[in-house]
Design a protein around this motif. Structure first.
Motif, short mmCIF file in Angstrom:
data_model
loop_
_atom_site.label_atom_id
_atom_site.label_comp_id
_atom_site.label_asym_id
_atom_site.label_seq_id
_atom_site.Cartn_x
_atom_site.Cartn_y
_atom_site.Cartn_z
N CYS A 274 -14.80 -82.04 98.07
CA CYS A 274 -13.66 -81.26 98.54
C CYS A 274 -14.15 -80.19 99.52
CB CYS A 274 -12.97 -80.61 97.35
SG CYS A 274 -11.57 -79.55 97.77
N PRO A 275 -13.54 -80.07 100.70
CA PRO A 275 -14.00 -79.09 101.67
C PRO A 275 -13.61 -77.67 101.28
CG PRO A 275 -12.06 -80.22 102.50
CD PRO A 275 -12.43 -80.91 101.22
N ASP A 276 -14.43 -76.73 101.71
CA ASP A 276 -14.15 -75.31 101.51
C ASP A 276 -13.09 -74.89 102.53
OD1 ASP A 276 -14.17 -72.52 101.44
OD2 ASP A 276 -16.31 -72.43 101.01
N PRO A 277 -11.96 -74.32 102.10
CA PRO A 277 -10.92 -73.91 103.07
C PRO A 277 -11.45 -72.94 104.13
CG PRO A 277 -10.08 -73.78 100.82
CD PRO A 277 -11.55 -74.04 100.71
N ALA A 278 -12.42 -72.12 103.75
CA ALA A 278 -12.96 -71.14 104.70
C ALA A 278 -13.97 -71.76 105.66
CB ALA A 278 -13.61 -69.99 103.95
N GLU A 279 -14.54 -72.90 105.27
CA GLU A 279 -15.55 -73.58 106.09
C GLU A 279 -15.42 -75.08 105.85
OE1 GLU A 279 -20.37 -73.38 106.93
OE2 GLU A 279 -19.44 -72.01 105.50
N PRO A 280 -14.48 -75.74 106.52
CA PRO A 280 -14.10 -77.11 106.19
C PRO A 280 -15.21 -78.16 106.28
CG PRO A 280 -12.45 -76.09 107.59
CD PRO A 280 -13.62 -75.16 107.56
N THR A 281 -16.32 -77.86 106.94
CA THR A 281 -17.41 -78.83 107.00
C THR A 281 -18.37 -78.66 105.83
OG1 THR A 281 -18.73 -77.34 108.40
CG2 THR A 281 -17.28 -78.94 109.52
N ARG A 282 -18.10 -77.76 104.93
CA ARG A 282 -18.98 -77.47 103.80
C ARG A 282 -18.24 -77.72 102.49
NH1 ARG A 282 -23.75 -74.96 103.29
NH2 ARG A 282 -24.24 -73.77 101.41
N ALA A 283 -18.96 -78.23 101.50
CA ALA A 283 -18.35 -78.50 100.20
C ALA A 283 -17.91 -77.22 99.52
CB ALA A 283 -19.34 -79.26 99.31
N ARG A 284 -16.73 -77.27 98.94
CA ARG A 284 -16.19 -76.09 98.25
C ARG A 284 -16.96 -75.76 96.99
NH1 ARG A 284 -9.73 -75.15 96.97
NH2 ARG A 284 -9.93 -73.03 96.14
N TYR A 285 -17.44 -76.80 96.30
CA TYR A 285 -18.11 -76.59 95.01
C TYR A 285 -19.48 -77.23 94.98
CZ TYR A 285 -13.29 -75.61 93.69
OH TYR A 285 -12.02 -75.10 93.64
N ARG A 286 -20.39 -76.55 94.31
CA ARG A 286 -21.67 -77.15 93.94
C ARG A 286 -21.50 -77.86 92.59
NH1 ARG A 286 -26.08 -75.07 96.73
NH2 ARG A 286 -25.62 -73.27 98.07
N ALA A 287 -22.45 -78.71 92.27
CA ALA A 287 -22.39 -79.39 90.98
C ALA A 287 -22.41 -78.40 89.83
CB ALA A 287 -23.54 -80.38 90.86
N ARG A 288 -23.12 -77.27 90.02
CA ARG A 288 -23.17 -76.26 88.96
C ARG A 288 -21.77 -75.71 88.68
NH1 ARG A 288 -26.85 -76.26 85.51
NH2 ARG A 288 -28.43 -76.41 87.15
N ASP A 289 -20.92 -75.63 89.71
CA ASP A 289 -19.54 -75.18 89.51
C ASP A 289 -18.76 -76.17 88.66
OD1 ASP A 289 -19.92 -72.93 91.21
OD2 ASP A 289 -19.61 -74.20 92.96
N MET A 290 -19.07 -77.46 88.81
CA MET A 290 -18.36 -78.47 88.04
C MET A 290 -18.81 -78.47 86.58
SD MET A 290 -16.44 -79.31 90.44
CE MET A 290 -15.47 -80.60 89.67
N VAL A 291 -20.07 -78.13 86.33
CA VAL A 291 -20.51 -77.94 84.94
C VAL A 291 -19.67 -76.84 84.30
CG1 VAL A 291 -22.42 -77.22 83.45
CG2 VAL A 291 -22.87 -78.71 85.42
N GLU A 292 -19.44 -75.77 85.05
CA GLU A 292 -18.63 -74.67 84.55
C GLU A 292 -17.20 -75.10 84.28
OE1 GLU A 292 -16.92 -70.82 86.68
OE2 GLU A 292 -19.09 -70.67 86.35
#
Length: 319
Positions: A56-74
């Motif tokens: 999923c793209p980061d709304p503030a930087e659409p070419t960069r992923a919004r989440y890291r895998a560590r965020d998904m663990v959370e």
């Protein structure tokens, strides 16, 4: 020869925390995010939610992923209990014979919080997710590249995630409108709990005519079932008592058969990470603090037990 790097993530409810932990380790050790490491990401059910979250793209930087895998663990640590929350009405004796175990409201609110207005075409690398269409009685595939070509198939990530995770008896089927038509969808785990072969077929299909691409496949399981179903018990199961166990039997059997197929086709280029569920519950919906901790410990133990395998994987992905 072209080269295709595939990530495939099994279904498994709250046990999705295990592949999320493997991916967090992979991102940390490689110094790269999932969309940089893989050309195609496939997921079923909880694996589909992970696939969407990591692309999923980061709304503030659409070419960069919004989440890291560590965020998904959370996500699993903090929100699993919200997803699998049963109202008092649904806990009444006999309620499960009449309706699904859970309302999808908690799941949908969480998906809206994490994905916002993002759509399937926005995924930062090619994404393939599985579902099953009830009215047409056929396998259904969400494909980000198809969404980019056809606005009628450019569904919101919220709808896609809700559909691929609609496990029968746990959540209601999910209806998605598409132009003048609609689809009634349930969890793709009913036919592809391990979606690796679906992704592999896409990789070969997309190759130039006459070319056999080099494929590196990382396939992540959500725990190998070890709880016995005793013969003496199963011989007494009727329709009602088979309803929930048959789902886990079917999904586990599909995952095992796909693992075998990928081993035979890819050999050393097939990296399968799977933990035995000797500790922790194998239920899709046990979001208790004790079980989530047990699943985290299983994930940690598996990662630490196979450092050389992780090294070989990273070398194969980044070379």
């Amino acid at each position: 020869m072209s080269r295709v790097r595939i990530l495939s993530i099994d279904g498994g409810g709250v046990r999705g925390i295990i592949p999320a932990m493997v991916l967090a380790e992979l991102e940390e050790r490689s110094g790269r995010r999932v969309p940089e490491l893989f050309d195609l990401v496939a997921g079923t059910s909880t694996g589909g939610i992970l696939a969407l979250g990591l692309t999923c793209p980061d709304p503030a930087e659409p070419t960069r992923a919004r989440y890291r895998a560590r965020d998904m663990v959370e996500l699993y640590d903090v929100h699993a209990a919200t997803i699998f929350h049963r109202s008092a009405l649904r806990r009444l004796p006999g309620a499960e014979l009449l309706e699904e175990r859970y309302s999808a409201d908690g799941l949908v609110r969480l998906l809206e919080e994490y994905f916002g207005p993002a759509r399937l075409k926005d995924a930062l690398t090619r994404v393939l997710l599985t579902a099953y269409e009830l009215e047409r009685r056929t396998a259904f595939f969400f494909k980000s590249w198809k969404a980019a070509r056809d606005p009628d198939y450019d569904f919101s990530l919220v709808d896609v995630a809700r559909a691929t995770a609609a496990a029968p008896t746990y959540f209601e089927p999910h209806r998605i409108d598409a132009g003048n038509d609609y689809f009634s969808l349930v969890d793709g785990g009913v036919f592809a709990n391990n979606p690796a072969m679906c992704a592999l077929a896409e990789a070969f299909r997309g190759a130039a005519e006459g070319e056999v691409p080099e494929v590196v496949l990382l396939s992540l399981g959500t725990g190998e079932l070890t709880r016995r179903i005793r013969h003496e018990d199963a011989t007494g199961f009727g329709l009602a008592r088979w309803a929930r166990p048959i789902i886990s039997v079917m999904m586990d059997g599909v995952s095992d058969s796909v693992r075998y197929q990928c081993d035979q086709i890819l050999g050393a280029n097939h990296f399968r990470f799977q933990a035995r569920l000797d500790e922790g519950a194998d239920d899709l919906d046990d979001a208790s603090r004790e079980n989530m901790r047990a699943l985290r410990l299983l994930g940690e133990r598996m990662i630490h037990a196979e450092p050389a395998k992780m090294d070989r994987l990273i070398e194969a992905l980044v070379r």
